[in-house]
Scaffold this active site. Structure first.
Site, PDB file in Angstrom:
ATOM      1  N   PRO A 285       2.292 115.903  52.876  1.00 47.31           N
ATOM      2  CA  PRO A 285       3.511 115.126  53.131  1.00 47.31           C
ATOM      3  C   PRO A 285       3.252 113.703  53.609  1.00 47.31           C
ATOM      4  O   PRO A 285       3.977 112.781  53.246  1.00 47.31           O
ATOM      5  CB  PRO A 285       4.225 115.954  54.203  1.00 47.31           C
ATOM      6  CG  PRO A 285       3.785 117.361  53.944  1.00 47.31           C
ATOM      7  CD  PRO A 285       2.354 117.245  53.492  1.00 47.31           C
ATOM      8  N   GLY A 288      -0.257 110.687  50.142  1.00 49.64           N
ATOM      9  CA  GLY A 288      -0.052 110.898  48.722  1.00 49.64           C
ATOM     10  C   GLY A 288      -1.377 110.960  47.995  1.00 49.64           C
ATOM     11  O   GLY A 288      -2.066 111.971  47.994  1.00 49.64           O
ATOM     12  N   THR A 315       2.104 121.762  41.826  1.00 48.69           N
ATOM     13  CA  THR A 315       2.765 122.222  40.608  1.00 48.69           C
ATOM     14  C   THR A 315       2.317 123.625  40.220  1.00 48.69           C
ATOM     15  O   THR A 315       1.129 123.931  40.248  1.00 48.69           O
ATOM     16  CB  THR A 315       2.488 121.244  39.454  1.00 48.69           C
ATOM     17  OG1 THR A 315       2.935 119.940  39.845  1.00 48.69           O
ATOM     18  CG2 THR A 315       3.221 121.656  38.194  1.00 48.69           C
ATOM     19  N   ILE A 510      17.803 103.398  21.602  1.00 47.53           N
ATOM     20  CA  ILE A 510      18.146 103.448  20.181  1.00 47.53           C
ATOM     21  C   ILE A 510      19.192 104.530  19.917  1.00 47.53           C
ATOM     22  O   ILE A 510      20.049 104.395  19.037  1.00 47.53           O
ATOM     23  CB  ILE A 510      16.879 103.662  19.337  1.00 47.53           C
ATOM     24  CG1 ILE A 510      16.049 102.353  19.309  1.00 47.53           C
ATOM     25  CG2 ILE A 510      17.207 104.116  17.916  1.00 47.53           C
ATOM     26  CD1 ILE A 510      14.660 102.500  18.750  1.00 47.53           C
ATOM     27  N   GLU A 536      -1.415 113.021  39.181  1.00 44.29           N
ATOM     28  CA  GLU A 536      -2.843 112.912  38.848  1.00 44.29           C
ATOM     29  C   GLU A 536      -3.380 111.524  39.202  1.00 44.29           C
ATOM     30  O   GLU A 536      -4.248 110.981  38.527  1.00 44.29           O
ATOM     31  CB  GLU A 536      -3.100 113.199  37.359  1.00 44.29           C
ATOM     32  CG  GLU A 536      -2.367 114.374  36.774  1.00 44.29           C
ATOM     33  CD  GLU A 536      -2.539 115.665  37.554  1.00 44.29           C
ATOM     34  OE1 GLU A 536      -3.508 115.794  38.303  1.00 44.29           O
ATOM     35  OE2 GLU A 536      -1.685 116.559  37.398  1.00 44.29           O
TER      36      GLU A 536
END
Length: 562
Positions: A285, A288, A315, A510, A536
């Site tokens: 926390p 990083g 993850t 687009i 990563e």
């Protein structure tokens, strides 16, 4: 008088190549000067590097743009066809960006910018801008991109990589793509209907040597196959398929770098089989990408270690049965990165968005999925360890591995960053193809959107950037196969991930209003692409701590010994 170049890509490439070489010389001059500014007593100084962070950041990005342009031009030289045209288009636009960055660097470093200004005003560059990269040439290239369905950046691969790419492209189209929207919109966990076949196809063992149960040939990084498979799966869904390889990739490389033979024999075949699935617990926390400052505490106890503290952005931690945890085994915080070790934590697999696992001895591990705007399917978790026991056998490298967790983690992250560049290429391919399809079908003022010059120019620029990213990603893969390319793996991750944001943004634009609708895949590509520059290794950390530092160290050596 400005000379017009023939409209052939070969002639344009011949004219562009020396201009890029001149820009490379100016870049190296800036790097040498910045290295001297950031050095004290012949070595880079941390305080000075922090003082000159903005310049270091610009240097890293300048190096990334320049290398991508050089590589694409070299890869397509003499080949003809659309990719060769796109190489010139990208090279001219990259050169203009590089020179703009260099102009700022020269000013900040108090260097005479006459060389930069002269190159910007060079008649050859003016001619290339008008003829090879002007609006007419861009529109013509864009029409060819549209006719090709957005298929650009052709890569010549060896037979094994081609077979793997074809196999996983079919699986991605048949099995992943039909589920991708539901998984994203309803925040579901990747189902066993995808995981089971992927296990059977060997996707989790791509970087694990055959002697340890994987599919990588002995003595090979198998990087090109990994890139091809990752890109194919990511084109269908970043979160539901393309990212499944990342965590086993990181842990496998960390084990190969520092694990005991017994640990390799025990864990690598299981990781290769996809049982257990893997999670990586690095980020905390309060820290990083600053791995060296991590503080999750590991306290020695009879037979092992007790973990106390928190991790975040882990993850797939719920579904995973094995976590690679970076913990502080040396209580002296002054030890910095030398006080970190890698521990392997086993836990039951959980399907939901939160879990709690209690050990017989009273230890506890709890997790809660973090709600995110995209990248759904695997879920990133907050984790809390309370007196959680890990046996000595699960310290990577055993007693000799204590204090080496930072180095093992960095060995793993090289593969993770390379794999992330491949993920970015997959998302870019999907976004560009979706934009081309939509523009061909959508009529605006009674004509297909693809028939308008502005759309065609956009297609050319997007395709040129995608081609640059694909060629650079596979080129760095070749470098890793040869035992090189650690810094370049970070560089291509930096460049490709930002490019995925740009391309997916324009693809959504687009689509107009439909691009903002959740029912349109373009919105998912845009949201998913945004995470690529964060995980990563955030792009700022990569630019400052890996790429710029490496460039400055090389420049300083050249200055001292030149």
């Amino acid at each position: 008088m400005v000379r017009d170049f023939p409209p052939s890509s070969d002639a344009s490439a011949e004219a562009l190549s020396p201009l890029l070489a001149d820009a490379r010389g100016l870049f190296e001059q800036a790097a040498r000067t910045l290295a001297r500014l950031c050095a004290a007593d012949g070595r880079l100084d941390a305080a000075l590097l922090d003082q000159y962070q903005p310049l270091c950041y610009e240097l890293a990005w300048t190096g990334a743009e320049l290398l991508a342009a050089e590589n694409l031009l070299a890869a397509t030289r003499g080949a003809g066809g659309l990719d060769a045209e796109l190489a010139v288009i990208h090279g001219v636009e990259a050169l203009l960006s590089v020179l703009g960055r260099l102009h700022g660097l020269f000013a900040d470093c108090a260097l005479d910018a006459a060389g930069v200004v002269a190159l910007l005003a060079a008649p050859e560059l003016t001619a290339l801008r008008r003829n090879a990269a002007g609006h007419a040439a861009l529109a013509a290239a864009g029409r060819r991109v549209s006719e090709a369905g957005g298929e650009v950046g052709t890569i010549a691969l060896h037979e094994d990589a081609v077979m793997a790419q074809d196999t996983f492209l079919r699986f991605a189209a048949d099995a992943v793509a039909p589920l991708a929207e539901d998984i994203h919109r309803h925040d579901l966990t990747v189902p066993e209907s995808l995981l089971g076949p992927l296990r059977e196809m060997g996707v989790f063992g791509l970087s694990i040597p055959e002697s340890y149960g994987g599919t990588a040939p002995e003595g090979s990084e198998n990087a090109l196959v990994m890139i091809a498979v990752t890109e194919a799966l990511s084109e269908a869904s970043l979160a539901a398929a393309g990212s499944l390889i990342t965590r086993p990739e990181i842990l496998a490389r960390a084990l190969l770098a520092g694990g005991t033979e017994e640990q390799k024999r025990h864990w690598l075949p299981r990781i290769a089989s996809g049982d257990p699935l893997v999670g990586i617990a690095i980020t905390e926390p309060d820290y990083g990408s600053d791995v060296a400052s991590l503080s999750l505490k590991a306290t020695r106890c009879p037979g092992g270690w007790r973990l106390d503290g928190a991790k975040t952005w882990c993850t797939f931690a719920g579904k995973a049965g094995l976590l690679m945890v970076v913990a502080r085994t040396d209580p002296d915080r002054a030890a910095g990165h030398k006080g970190l070790s890698l521990l392997l934590v086993e836990k039951p697999s959980h399907e939901g968005h939160d879990f709690a696992f209690g050990q017989t001895g009273g230890g506890r591990l709890t997790g809660r999925a973090i709600p995110t705007i995209g990248y759904r399917g695997m879920h990133s978790f907050d984790l809390s360890f309370e007196n959680f026991f890990v046996p000595d056998a699960c310290v990577v490298g055993g007693e000799a591995g204590l204090g080496k967790g930072f180095y093992f983690t960095m060995a793993g992250m090289v593969g993770g960053r390379m794999q992330t560049a491949a993920r970015a290429c997959g998302v870019m391919r999907a976004a560009l193809k979706a934009a081309v399809r939509y523009a061909g079908d959508r009529k605006v003022f009674a004509a297909p959107l693809a028939s308008y010059t502005l759309t065609q120019v956009k297609f050319a620029r997007l395709a040129a950037r995608l081609a640059a990213c694909r060629h650079l990603t596979y080129a760095v893969g070749h470098m890793l196969e040869d035992g090189r390319g650690r810094m370049e793996a970070s560089l291509v991750k930096l460049f490709a991930c930002r490019s995925a944001e740009l391309i997916s943004r324009e693809a959504l634009q687009i689509h107009g209003g439909m691009g903002y609708a959740e029912e349109t895949a373009a919105s998912r590509y845009f949201i998913d692409a945004r995470v690529l520059s964060i995980f990563e290794g955030a792009e700022e950390t990569l630019a400052l701590k890996v790429i710029a530092r490496s460039l400055l160290e090389d420049a300083l050596k050249e200055t001292l010994h030149g």
